[in-house]
Design an enzyme around this catalytic site. Structure first.
Site, PDB file in Angstrom:
ATOM      1  N   ARG A 181       0.869  -1.187   0.000  1.00 51.20           N
ATOM      2  CA  ARG A 181       0.000   0.000   0.000  1.00 51.20           C
ATOM      3  C   ARG A 181       0.901   1.230   0.000  1.00 51.20           C
ATOM      4  NH1 ARG A 181      -4.052   2.713  -0.743  1.00 51.20           N
ATOM      5  NH2 ARG A 181      -6.080   2.517   0.256  1.00 51.20           N
ATOM      6  N   LYS A 182       0.284   2.418   0.013  1.00 53.64           N
ATOM      7  CA  LYS A 182       1.096   3.633   0.056  1.00 53.64           C
ATOM      8  C   LYS A 182       2.000   3.627   1.294  1.00 53.64           C
ATOM      9  CE  LYS A 182      -2.972   6.043   1.706  1.00 53.64           C
ATOM     10  NZ  LYS A 182      -3.912   7.099   1.372  1.00 53.64           N
ATOM     11  N   GLY A 437     -12.863  15.810   2.535  1.00 56.10           N
ATOM     12  CA  GLY A 437     -14.137  15.635   1.831  1.00 56.10           C
ATOM     13  C   GLY A 437     -14.654  14.214   1.830  1.00 56.10           C
ATOM     14  N   CYS A 442      -6.599  13.139   3.419  1.00 54.41           N
ATOM     15  CA  CYS A 442      -5.578  13.989   2.784  1.00 54.41           C
ATOM     16  C   CYS A 442      -5.465  15.326   3.513  1.00 54.41           C
ATOM     17  CB  CYS A 442      -5.916  14.199   1.312  1.00 54.41           C
ATOM     18  SG  CYS A 442      -6.252  12.649   0.463  1.00 54.41           S
TER      19      CYS A 442
HETATM   20 FE1  SF4 Z   1     -11.101  12.296   0.422  1.00 53.81          FE
HETATM   21 FE2  SF4 Z   1      -8.505  12.852  -0.046  1.00 53.81          FE
HETATM   22 FE3  SF4 Z   1     -10.350  13.266  -1.933  1.00 53.81          FE
HETATM   23 FE4  SF4 Z   1     -10.238  14.813   0.237  1.00 53.81          FE
HETATM   24  S1  SF4 Z   1      -8.698  14.671  -1.383  1.00 53.81           S
HETATM   25  S2  SF4 Z   1     -12.053  13.983  -0.674  1.00 53.81           S
HETATM   26  S3  SF4 Z   1      -9.673  13.317   1.825  1.00 53.81           S
HETATM   27  S4  SF4 Z   1      -9.726  11.291  -1.057  1.00 53.81           S
END
Ligand code: SF4
Length: 516
Positions: A181-182, A437, A442
């Site tokens: 994985r990462k 989101g 992230c």
């Molecule tokens: Fe989810 Fe990362 Fe996309 Fe933000 S950038 S919506 S945390 S996958």
């Protein structure tokens, strides 16, 4: 296609998850050459299964899936020179509709790219020794480092040579291009934990130990940290590592992860799950089969957590020189601003610009007598060294504007929220707000004073965007992830709800009590 080595887990291919089987069929790095072909034959000619492998070239499909891409460029330890800054600006201007996002791992991201743009971007980045390769994918990602390395009054040693050596060791190395994985590494000798060590798969933090009657400066080693939907704090191993041993230890940990990491269930493949199952002691025992025995832990030199904030004007360890930390609201900047930054760092500094894991920037090496002129530059009105408190402590992921995994919008909402709070709330300490989101991380919402995680909420008018609010995350003494409050807050109620929450804290806190 390059000849591929055989891995021991291939014996159990039938039990592997789908992405693992794709990686066995063709290594992720092979996609880099394919891109030159697809750039001629067009978006429609990209085989469906290769969209997964594009991550090894640092590229994701952008939302909606209509032929546009996002590219992430690695910036080890956040170090850029003005030539690189200009090339990053040119690429944003020529291909990315002028947008540049600074990420929480010191990288930059472009949007709106088309497959026919990519070979030229590779070429122009390589000319200035920048790379998008393995900025995404199941491989060692950008190496996060102290953004003040070499100029930091609070570092024990300059970690730049170590990060450079790690980058040379891991980048495009097919021994490590198929990890479960990462995989995220950080290295810092800053005593205020500038790199958020506990949320990395592998982290090196400052330590000292008496060896042969002398105090040696080196590192302690942490493994198995990570956020996403199931966050884990890294565990410290009982070992002390000298600066010249960091690469050997990093290679050993990475080989161990490659060989023992889980490959059946994708959502349990990060190193953190192996470390949680084994514990630090067993992990070290197995690691020693790769690198031999190391001295036991020395004295920890982490003395606090600065949360990665460097805004303002601060003295460097070089007498008479200062660094100027700039706020980039929501991490979003532009080609135009990067062109100007390149000029400013040449004019006032040493031609160096640094990216920070709070999505901000630093101009280092400014002589004291040039500070006033730099601070008077018009660009520093928007990229301010003295932002208002809420805008100055806000972090946002990409969100639904471009991200295919997103459930909600993030950057525009966060901007509205912090502008409102800066107008409505006066407080003597900063409150760090982070937004994601979706349940991925992230925007690193779990380490925020107040974290927002996007989701959907059913109402009589249908599904709407709403956010889980979590409070009290930090990586200082007694580090902890934040705790979700009950229920979800609709997007248009986030600002007033946070205002109430912060005012409640203001009214009820003990003297000196931090938000966390
Ligand atoms: Fe989810 Fe990362 Fe996309 Fe933000 S950038 S919506 S945390 S996958």
């Amino acid at each position: 296609m390059a000849e591929r080595r055989k891995w021991k887990w291939e014996e159990h291919a039938a039990e592997l998850n789908e992405v693992e089987r794709l990686k066995l069929k063709k290594d992720g790095l092979d996609v880099i050459q394919d891109i030159y072909r697809w750039a001629k034959s067009g978006y429609e000619s990209i085989p469906e299964e290769d969209f997964v492998r594009l991550k090894w070239a640092g590229i994701y499909q952008q939302r909606p899936k209509d032929g546009h891409f996002m590219m992430r460029v690695r910036i080890p330890s956040g170090l850029l020179n003005s030539r690189q800054v200009r090339v990053l600006a040119e690429l944003a201007r020529d291909y990315g509709r002028g947008l540049i996002d600074v990420t929480t791992r010191q990288s930059v991201q472009y949007h709106w790219l088309r497959i026919e743009h990519i070979p030229d971007m590779f070429r122009r980045l390589e000319e200035v020794e920048l790379h998008p390769y393995e900025a995404c994918g199941d491989c060692p990602r950008n190496i996060v480092g102290n953004p003040l390395a070499g100029i930091d009054p609070h570092e024990l040693i300059d970690t730049r040579p170590i990060v450079e050596e790690l980058e040379r060791t891991f980048l495009l190395n097919r021994e490590f291009s198929n990890l479960p994985r990462k995989y995220k590494i950080s290295v810092s000798s800053n005593v205020y934990n500038a790199t958020n060590a506990q949320i990395h798969d592998l982290a090196f933090t400052p330590a000292v130990k008496e060896i042969d009657g002398k105090e040696a400066v080196g590192f302690h080693v942490w493994v198995g940290g990570g956020l996403s939907s199931r966050p884990h704090m890294a565990k410290q191993l009982d070992m002390f590592v000298l600066p010249e041993q960091v690469v050997e230890v990093a290679v050993g940990v990475t080989r161990l992860f490659r060989d023992y990491g889980y490959r059946k269930k994708r959502h349990r493949s990060r190193l953190k799950f192996l470390v949680a199952d084994w514990g630090a002691e067993k992990f070290l025992e197995v690691l020693e089969t790769y690198i031999g025995p190391y001295p036991s832990r020395g004295k920890d030199r982490l003395i606090g957590w600065n949360a990665g904030y460097f805004t303002g004007v601060h003295p460097q360890k070089q007498k008479g020189y200062f660094y100027v930390g700039l706020n980039v609201p929501m991490g979003r900047t532009s080609a135009e601003e990067f062109f100007r930054l390149a000029d400013l760092v040449d004019e006032y500094g040493s031609g160096s610009l640094r990216t920070v894991n709070t999505q901000n920037l630093i101009i280092p090496d400014v002589p004291e007598e040039r500070l006033d002129d730099l601070l008077a530059e018009p660009l520093l009105q928007r990229l301010s060294p003295y932002p208002k408190p809420f805008v100055g402590h806000a972090v946002s992921c990409t969100g639904i504007q471009f991200c295919n995994l997103a459930l909600t919008e993030t950057k525009a909402l966060m901007r509205r929220v912090v502008e409102y709070l800066d107008e409505q709330v006066e407080l003597d300490i900063p409150i760090r707000l982070h937004i994601n989101g979706c349940p991925n991380s992230c925007g690193q919402q779990q380490i925020a004073d107040i974290g927002l995680m996007g989701g959907k909420m059913k109402t009589s008018d249908g599904m709407i965007e709403a956010y889980t609010v979590s409070v009290g995350g930090h990586l200082g003494k007694g580090a902890t992830f934040n705790t979700p409050l009950k229920g979800r807050v609709p997007a248009d109620r986030v600002a007033p709800v946070l205002k109430e929450l912060i005012l409640f804290y203001k009214e009820h806190r003990e003297p000196e009590e931090p938000f966390w």
